[in-house]
Design an enzyme around this catalytic site. Structure first.
Site, PDB file in Angstrom:
ATOM      1  N   LYS A   1      32.790  15.514  66.190  1.00 25.12           N
ATOM      2  CA  LYS A   1      33.318  14.739  65.222  1.00 25.12           C
ATOM      3  C   LYS A   1      33.886  15.438  64.097  1.00 25.12           C
ATOM      4  O   LYS A   1      35.059  15.359  63.767  1.00 25.12           O
ATOM      5  CB  LYS A   1      32.379  13.619  64.662  1.00 25.12           C
ATOM      6  CG  LYS A   1      33.101  12.676  64.020  1.00 25.12           C
ATOM      7  CD  LYS A   1      32.809  11.571  64.046  1.00 25.12           C
ATOM      8  CE  LYS A   1      33.633  10.283  63.333  1.00 25.12           C
ATOM      9  NZ  LYS A   1      33.171   8.946  63.015  1.00 25.12           N
TER      10      LYS A   1
ATOM     11  N   ARG B   1      37.497   3.872  40.714  1.00 23.22           N
ATOM     12  CA  ARG B   1      38.586   4.569  41.413  1.00 23.22           C
ATOM     13  C   ARG B   1      37.783   5.838  42.125  1.00 23.22           C
ATOM     14  O   ARG B   1      38.362   6.693  42.807  1.00 23.22           O
ATOM     15  CB  ARG B   1      39.681   5.272  40.622  1.00 23.22           C
ATOM     16  CG  ARG B   1      40.259   4.132  39.953  1.00 23.22           C
ATOM     17  CD  ARG B   1      41.641   4.341  39.604  1.00 23.22           C
ATOM     18  NE  ARG B   1      42.633   3.282  39.143  1.00 23.22           N
ATOM     19  CZ  ARG B   1      42.372   2.731  37.898  1.00 23.22           C
ATOM     20  NH1 ARG B   1      41.784   3.520  36.997  1.00 23.22           N
ATOM     21  NH2 ARG B   1      43.121   1.891  37.484  1.00 23.22           N
TER      22      ARG B   1
ATOM     23  N   HIS C   1      36.001  -3.325  70.990  1.00 26.07           N
ATOM     24  CA  HIS C   1      35.963  -4.398  69.977  1.00 26.07           C
ATOM     25  C   HIS C   1      36.451  -5.707  70.407  1.00 26.07           C
ATOM     26  O   HIS C   1      36.094  -6.482  69.719  1.00 26.07           O
ATOM     27  CB  HIS C   1      37.076  -3.663  68.957  1.00 26.07           C
ATOM     28  CG  HIS C   1      36.636  -2.507  68.154  1.00 26.07           C
ATOM     29  ND1 HIS C   1      37.727  -1.830  67.604  1.00 26.07           N
ATOM     30  CD2 HIS C   1      35.670  -2.296  67.728  1.00 26.07           C
ATOM     31  CE1 HIS C   1      36.810  -1.025  66.817  1.00 26.07           C
ATOM     32  NE2 HIS C   1      35.556  -1.059  66.998  1.00 26.07           N
TER      33      HIS C   1
ATOM     34  N   ASN D   1      37.954   7.037  69.352  1.00 25.87           N
ATOM     35  CA  ASN D   1      38.001   5.468  69.888  1.00 25.87           C
ATOM     36  C   ASN D   1      38.028   5.353  71.133  1.00 25.87           C
ATOM     37  O   ASN D   1      38.185   4.061  71.714  1.00 25.87           O
ATOM     38  CB  ASN D   1      39.108   4.930  69.279  1.00 25.87           C
ATOM     39  CG  ASN D   1      38.852   4.417  67.729  1.00 25.87           C
ATOM     40  OD1 ASN D   1      37.755   4.244  67.434  1.00 25.87           O
ATOM     41  ND2 ASN D   1      39.789   4.329  66.897  1.00 25.87           N
TER      42      ASN D   1
HETATM   43  N1  LIG Z   1      32.802   4.528  59.801  1.00 21.93           N
HETATM   44  C1  LIG Z   1      32.837   5.038  60.938  1.00 21.93           C
HETATM   45  O1  LIG Z   1      33.698   6.016  61.648  1.00 21.93           O
HETATM   46  C2  LIG Z   1      32.017   4.296  62.269  1.00 21.93           C
HETATM   47  C3  LIG Z   1      32.011   4.676  63.380  1.00 21.93           C
HETATM   48  C4  LIG Z   1      31.099   3.767  64.339  1.00 21.93           C
HETATM   49  C5  LIG Z   1      30.791   2.699  63.919  1.00 21.93           C
HETATM   50  N2  LIG Z   1      30.882   2.198  62.832  1.00 21.93           N
HETATM   51  C6  LIG Z   1      30.218   0.865  62.324  1.00 21.93           C
HETATM   52  O2  LIG Z   1      28.933   1.048  62.203  1.00 21.93           O
HETATM   53  C7  LIG Z   1      28.362  -0.054  62.413  1.00 21.93           C
HETATM   54  C8  LIG Z   1      27.162  -0.101  63.762  1.00 21.93           C
HETATM   55  O3  LIG Z   1      26.158   0.695  63.277  1.00 21.93           O
HETATM   56  P1  LIG Z   1      24.730   0.787  63.693  1.00 21.93           P
HETATM   57  O4  LIG Z   1      24.966   0.664  65.174  1.00 21.93           O
HETATM   58  O5  LIG Z   1      23.960   1.574  62.776  1.00 21.93           O
HETATM   59  O6  LIG Z   1      24.420  -0.660  63.053  1.00 21.93           O
HETATM   60  P2  LIG Z   1      23.731  -1.460  62.034  1.00 21.93           P
HETATM   61  O7  LIG Z   1      23.887  -0.603  60.764  1.00 21.93           O
HETATM   62  O8  LIG Z   1      23.912  -2.906  62.037  1.00 21.93           O
HETATM   63  O9  LIG Z   1      21.970  -0.941  62.157  1.00 21.93           O
HETATM   64  C9  LIG Z   1      21.493  -1.508  63.424  1.00 21.93           C
HETATM   65  C10 LIG Z   1      20.151  -2.224  63.167  1.00 21.93           C
HETATM   66  O10 LIG Z   1      19.048  -1.260  63.034  1.00 21.93           O
HETATM   67  C11 LIG Z   1      18.597  -1.610  61.880  1.00 21.93           C
HETATM   68  N3  LIG Z   1      17.856  -0.036  61.192  1.00 21.93           N
HETATM   69  C12 LIG Z   1      18.615   0.850  60.862  1.00 21.93           C
HETATM   70  N4  LIG Z   1      17.886   1.843  60.753  1.00 21.93           N
HETATM   71  C13 LIG Z   1      16.604   1.581  61.168  1.00 21.93           C
HETATM   72  C14 LIG Z   1      15.510   2.055  61.237  1.00 21.93           C
HETATM   73  N5  LIG Z   1      15.452   3.490  61.147  1.00 21.93           N
HETATM   74  N6  LIG Z   1      14.397   1.823  61.951  1.00 21.93           N
HETATM   75  C15 LIG Z   1      14.557   0.420  62.286  1.00 21.93           C
HETATM   76  N7  LIG Z   1      15.523  -0.479  61.890  1.00 21.93           N
HETATM   77  C16 LIG Z   1      16.685   0.099  61.544  1.00 21.93           C
HETATM   78  C17 LIG Z   1      19.394  -2.368  60.883  1.00 21.93           C
HETATM   79  O11 LIG Z   1      18.996  -2.754  59.871  1.00 21.93           O
HETATM   80  C18 LIG Z   1      20.130  -2.901  61.834  1.00 21.93           C
HETATM   81  O12 LIG Z   1      19.519  -4.195  62.042  1.00 21.93           O
HETATM   82  C19 LIG Z   1      29.633  -1.011  62.765  1.00 21.93           C
HETATM   83  O13 LIG Z   1      29.820  -1.849  61.655  1.00 21.93           O
HETATM   84  C20 LIG Z   1      30.542  -0.348  63.034  1.00 21.93           C
HETATM   85  O14 LIG Z   1      31.852  -0.703  63.033  1.00 21.93           O
HETATM   86  C21 LIG Z   1      31.661   2.918  61.721  1.00 21.93           C
END
Ligand SMILES: NC(=O)c1ccc[n+]([C@@H]2O[C@H](COP(=O)([O-])OP(=O)(O)OC[C@H]3O[C@@H](n4cnc5c(N)ncnc54)[C@H](O)[C@@H]3O)[C@@H](O)[C@H]2O)c1
Length: 446
Positions: free
Chosen positions: A291, A185, A317, A310
């Site tokens: 943020k 939890r 999306h 957003n």
């Molecule tokens: N929680 C929230 O408020 C929020 C806000 C925006 C996006 N998101 C979510 O975040 C996700 C997108 O995040 P993202 O863009 O970081 O994508 P991701 O987590 O898929 O990372 C992108 C790529 O970079 C690689 N990677 C990560 N760090 C690295 C590094 N230092 N060097 C080399 N490669 C590296 C990862 O393995 C992946 O292949 C989506 O699922 C989205 O829905 C959430």
């Protein structure tokens, strides 16, 4: 010096920057130091608001701290400019129990897991450092991956004081946060974001979750981390496309709440693309400040205010889902989505054409797409947009630009304007397909 929950004041320069921090006990020292360092590092910071031509405020200090003052938890975002994952002093103050679990993926693990493992092992209170390495990709942001994390928690007998560490991008951060929120939890978790997008967006603010086959991020929780620890040197191994995707979210903050920051982004976009240290540090901090302020004002999106974060996401999306997750990166889809939202705002008379052109220009300079995929028509868009979380009683609320630097969330628009906006982009493609495709340059094989 105190952030008032509910404030909509998002300008955060010089003296106002301290408003993000809420000094309290020992925190006061850190918060005060951050404020003092910022002023020392950027002489004349108080005047910057009116000094439109101010260049990159160079940040030379190795560590800086911002505070997120969410109603459910107050926590620091710690920025380090130099490799720091092996530094136990950075992590020890945020760990209460004697066991930790690092969650990461197959791409990030070979790059950074050993360093974080070393840092955590040297924390005096930590006896056990466990790990869970997941496959890489948005398609693994699923119930199965959640289950895999929980399985390790159970097998390794983690307890209520154990801490989960999310080492990776937004996918790992969202998954780990969700696992932390449901295991026993709720146990502590710490975000160690390694993508630019995760630093400026997903690691901050406490939205956690996984995808459902019928929709993105449909299962999740609001659960704030105990700390966000940024080792900016990890960004150097990112693919350029991933850097651009993060810049899309940085530009978003300028658009939704800070015109001056947008102007700054216009002047410094190439420096951000090349990860020039002063520029990227400033951009990350300013984005996190924006943020943090929005999250402090509306943590659980109950007033609707948080939805301004957003901008471009409802269109985006739909693009991600319609093209198959992973074809367009999240940030790329958001970039095209922001242009669509801007075009619709223009049609509603909120902003003029020149603002739309400026938005297109800065996103193009950041190597981001400024057009939706030509394969998507009105019907496809409306079908996917109908699944958006901002649909209430069948009505889709959209985030639009009232002006540059101010977003609104509204259902008060003629549906025909939305249809006309989507059709406008279809027409652009039909009239000049080659020109249109140039605006999707991110999809070309390099
Ligand atoms: N929680 C929230 O408020 C929020 C806000 C925006 C996006 N998101 C979510 O975040 C996700 C997108 O995040 P993202 O863009 O970081 O994508 P991701 O987590 O898929 O990372 C992108 C790529 O970079 C690689 N990677 C990560 N760090 C690295 C590094 N230092 N060097 C080399 N490669 C590296 C990862 O393995 C992946 O292949 C989506 O699922 C989205 O829905 C959430």
């Amino acid at each position: 010096m105190y952030l008032v929950a509910g404030t909509s004041k998002l300008t955060c320069k010089g003296r106002e920057a301290a408003a993000i921090c809420r000094p309290q006990g020992s925190d006061a020292v850190v918060a005060h130091c951050w404020y003092r360092r910022k002023r020392e590092a950027t002489p004349g910071a108080e005047r910057r608001r009116s000094t439109v031509k101010a260049e990159v405020p160079v940040t030379t200090t190795d560590e800086r701290v911002l505070w997120v003052d969410a109603p459910s938890r107050k926590y620091p975002i710690i920025f380090r400019n130099k490799p720091s994952l092996h530094d136990s002093e950075l992590f020890a103050p945020h760990i209460s129990g004697n066991s930790v679990l690092i969650v990461t993926n197959e791409t990030v693990a070979p790059l950074y897991l050993h360093r974080l493992r070393e840092g955590l092992s040297r924390c005096p209170q930590v006896d056990r450092v466990e790990e869970c390495i997941l496959p890489d990709g948005e398609e693994y942001k699923t119930m199965d991956s959640l289950r895999a994390i929980i399985d390790v928690c159970m097998q390794k007998r983690l307890d209520r004081k154990s801490t989960l560490f999310a080492l990776g991008g937004g996918v790992i951060g969202d998954l780990t946060g969700f696992a932390a929120s449901v295991f026993l939890r709720g146990i502590p978790f710490i975000q160690v974001p390694t993508t630019l997008l995760a630093v400026v967006d997903s690691a901050v603010g406490g939205k956690t979750g996984i995808n459902h086959p019928l929709g993105k991020n449909m299962i999740g929780s609001f659960y704030q981390p105990h700390a966000v620890i940024v080792d900016a040197s990890t960004l150097k191994t990112l693919d350029p496309r991933q850097i651009s995707a993060g810049i899309a979210e940085i530009i978003k903050y300028g658009l939704i709440c800070d015109e001056e920051f947008f102007n700054w982004c216009e002047r410094n976009v190439s420096k951000m693309v090349s990860l020039s240290p002063g520029a990227i540090q400033y951009a990350m901090e300013r984005s996190c400040q924006c943020k943090a302020a929005v999250v402090a004002a509306d943590e659980r999106e109950s007033s609707g205010y948080r939805a301004i974060l957003n901008l471009g996401h409802t269109f985006g999306h739909a693009i991600e889902a319609a093209t198959g997750y992973g074809t367009w990166l999240h940030g790329e889809a958001v970039a095209a989505g922001m242009v669509m939202a801007a075009e619709m705002s223009r049609r509603l008379g909120f902003i003029d054409e020149q603002v739309v052109r400026r938005i297109e220009a800065i996103l193009t300079e950041a190597a981001l797409p400024v057009r939706p995929p030509p394969s998507m028509n009105v019907e496809t868009f409306l079908t996917y947009m109908a699944m958006d979380k901002k649909v209430e009683r069948g009505v889709l609320r959209l985030v639009l630009l009232e002006r540059l630097g101010k977003a609104i969330v509204t259902a008060n628009y003629e549906r025909q304007v939305l249809v006309d906006t989507i059709e406008y982009f279809r027409r652009l493609y039909q009239e000049q397909p080659e020109n249109y495709e140039r605006r999707l340059a991110h999809l070309r094989p390099k």
